[in-house]
Enzyme design. Structure first.
Site, PDB file in Angstrom:
ATOM      1  N   GLY A 221       0.770  -1.227   0.000  1.00  0.00           N
ATOM      2  CA  GLY A 221       0.000   0.000   0.000  1.00  0.00           C
ATOM      3  C   GLY A 221       0.805   1.282   0.000  1.00  0.00           C
ATOM      4  N   LEU A 248       8.230  -0.894   2.798  1.00  0.00           N
ATOM      5  CA  LEU A 248       7.318   0.124   3.303  1.00  0.00           C
ATOM      6  C   LEU A 248       7.910   0.797   4.538  1.00  0.00           C
ATOM      7  CD1 LEU A 248       4.543   1.545   3.252  1.00  0.00           C
ATOM      8  CD2 LEU A 248       3.651  -0.345   4.631  1.00  0.00           C
ATOM      9  N   GLY A 291       5.681   0.005  -5.154  1.00  0.00           N
ATOM     10  CA  GLY A 291       5.070   0.941  -6.080  1.00  0.00           C
ATOM     11  C   GLY A 291       5.355   2.389  -5.771  1.00  0.00           C
ATOM     12  N   ASP A 334      16.478  -9.955   2.669  1.00  0.00           N
ATOM     13  CA  ASP A 334      16.387 -11.321   3.197  1.00  0.00           C
ATOM     14  C   ASP A 334      16.588 -12.389   2.137  1.00  0.00           C
ATOM     15  OD1 ASP A 334      13.571  -9.930   2.913  1.00  0.00           O
ATOM     16  OD2 ASP A 334      13.246 -12.029   2.407  1.00  0.00           O
TER      17      ASP A 334
END
Length: 360
Positions: A221, A248, A291, A334
């Site tokens: 998001g 994020l 994004g 990771d």
């Protein structure tokens, strides 16, 4: 296989054949250029409310593995492939991609010209909403146009309650915005004693656990839709204990320190992005999925300096605070599904915590 269709909000239709669950689905359509690692991609929480198109032509040529899930219950909306491999399971513990998607109620579509879909997404220069449907009629398009995708993806995927991932080493709090299990695996390899907290955790709740360090996880998001209280938590935590932010978390770390984050014209999803480490000029390849990007003109150079840049579009891929033991990366260190050239950043985080502990 029965006929299925990938439709876009602009009226474009791609015909194919269905596999996985026979459900109708809606979501933002993105593409991933990774050659391998389809299971880790499908189970990565960053794809919440998204339909993923694989540019690799053949997907499913190896079976689902029980030990490489990035989350137990994936929230991806759909899977689009050019060719679905015809690989059967050889034991009860093994699953094909088709069977796995049926179990998870995720629809798939194959025999699609994925190259044309990727070109369409690149040329659009903005996210496109799409749907996987059995019939591309007016009703399907009306439903697609009427669908409003939520901007509260983190609330949908993050843990609602704290839980431990025990170890015998340094004490680490992971703030969950849509956590990849790969982060927990890397911390476990370093014997860290991990406590995972909801993204709504306050600085006081985190510090009450007396951690040696804090990780801000990746997640789905728009970072600009996250509550102001999360930014205030980051501003406080970075002054108290070592901080490592990913995906994020990296974007939120930047916003908390005065930078602006904007939408990418074309989302970055793949394990083949070349990055340059500024201080050494060393080139590494890393797994990316996002994004959004940081506007370099808004970075306060008196507070932050840039550590990594993407060699394809010069986007900022890493930051470090000048005054506090805090750093962040846009990519996934990771190595799930790979490559693992940057997993040394977890060692750097561990060293940072040890130095902090030695000064106590």
């Amino acid at each position: 296989m029965t006929a299925r269709y990938l439709i876009f909000e602009d009226g474009t239709i791609f015909a194919g054949e269905g596999f996985g669950a026979p459900a109708v689905t809606f979501g933002e359509v993105v593409f991933n250029t990774s050659m391998t690692g389809y299971q880790e991609i499908i189970t990565n929480q960053i794809y919440n409310n998204q339909i993923v198109v694989f540019s690799q032509p053949n997907i499913g040529s190896y079976r689902i593995q029980h030990n490489i899930y990035e989350t137990i219950v994936p929230t991806i909306k759909g899977v689009v492939v050019h060719s679905l491999a015809n690989v059967g399971a050889t034991s009860a513990r093994q699953q094909t991609l088709d069977r796995y998607l049926r179990q998870m109620n995720i629809p798939g579509i194959t025999n699609i010209d994925t190259r044309a879909v990727v070109h369409k997404l690149r040329d659009a220069g903005k996210p496109l909403k799409g749907s996987i449907v059995p019939v591309p009629d007016d009703h399907a398009f009306d439903q697609l146009h009427a669908t409003v995708l939520t901007n509260q993806q983190v609330a949908q995927v993050a843990t609602p309650k704290p839980y431990p991932n025990p170890g015998v080493g340094m004490s680490v709090v992971v703030v969950d915005f849509g956590l990849k299990n790969g982060v927990l695996r890397e911390l476990s390899r370093r014997k860290c004693n991990v406590t995972v907290l909801p993204y709504t955790a306050t600085a006081e709740e985190i510090l009450r656990l007396d951690p040696d360090g804090v990780v801000l996880s990746s997640g789905p998001g728009d970072p600009n839709s996250i509550k102001r209280s999360v930014l205030e938590m980051i501003q406080q935590i970075q002054t108290k204990v070592p901080l490592f932010a990913i995906g994020l978390g990296h974007e939120l770390f930047a916003i908390a320190n005065g930078a602006t984050v904007e939408r990418n014209p074309v989302e970055h999803h793949g394990m083949n992005h070349p990055l340059k480490e500024i201080i050494t000029d060393h080139i590494v390849y890393a797994n990316q999925g996002g994004g959004y990007r940081i506007d370099p003109h808004t970075v306060d150079r008196s507070q932050l300096f840039i550590t990594y840049v993407d060699l394809i579009d010069d986007s900022i891929q890493g930051l470090r605070h000048r005054h506090y033991p805090a750093f962040s990366v846009q990519f996934f260190p990771d190595g799930a599904p790979g490559p693992d050239e940057t997993d040394g950043l977890f060692d750097e985080f561990l060293d940072m915590m040890k130095r902090k502990e030695a000064r106590r």
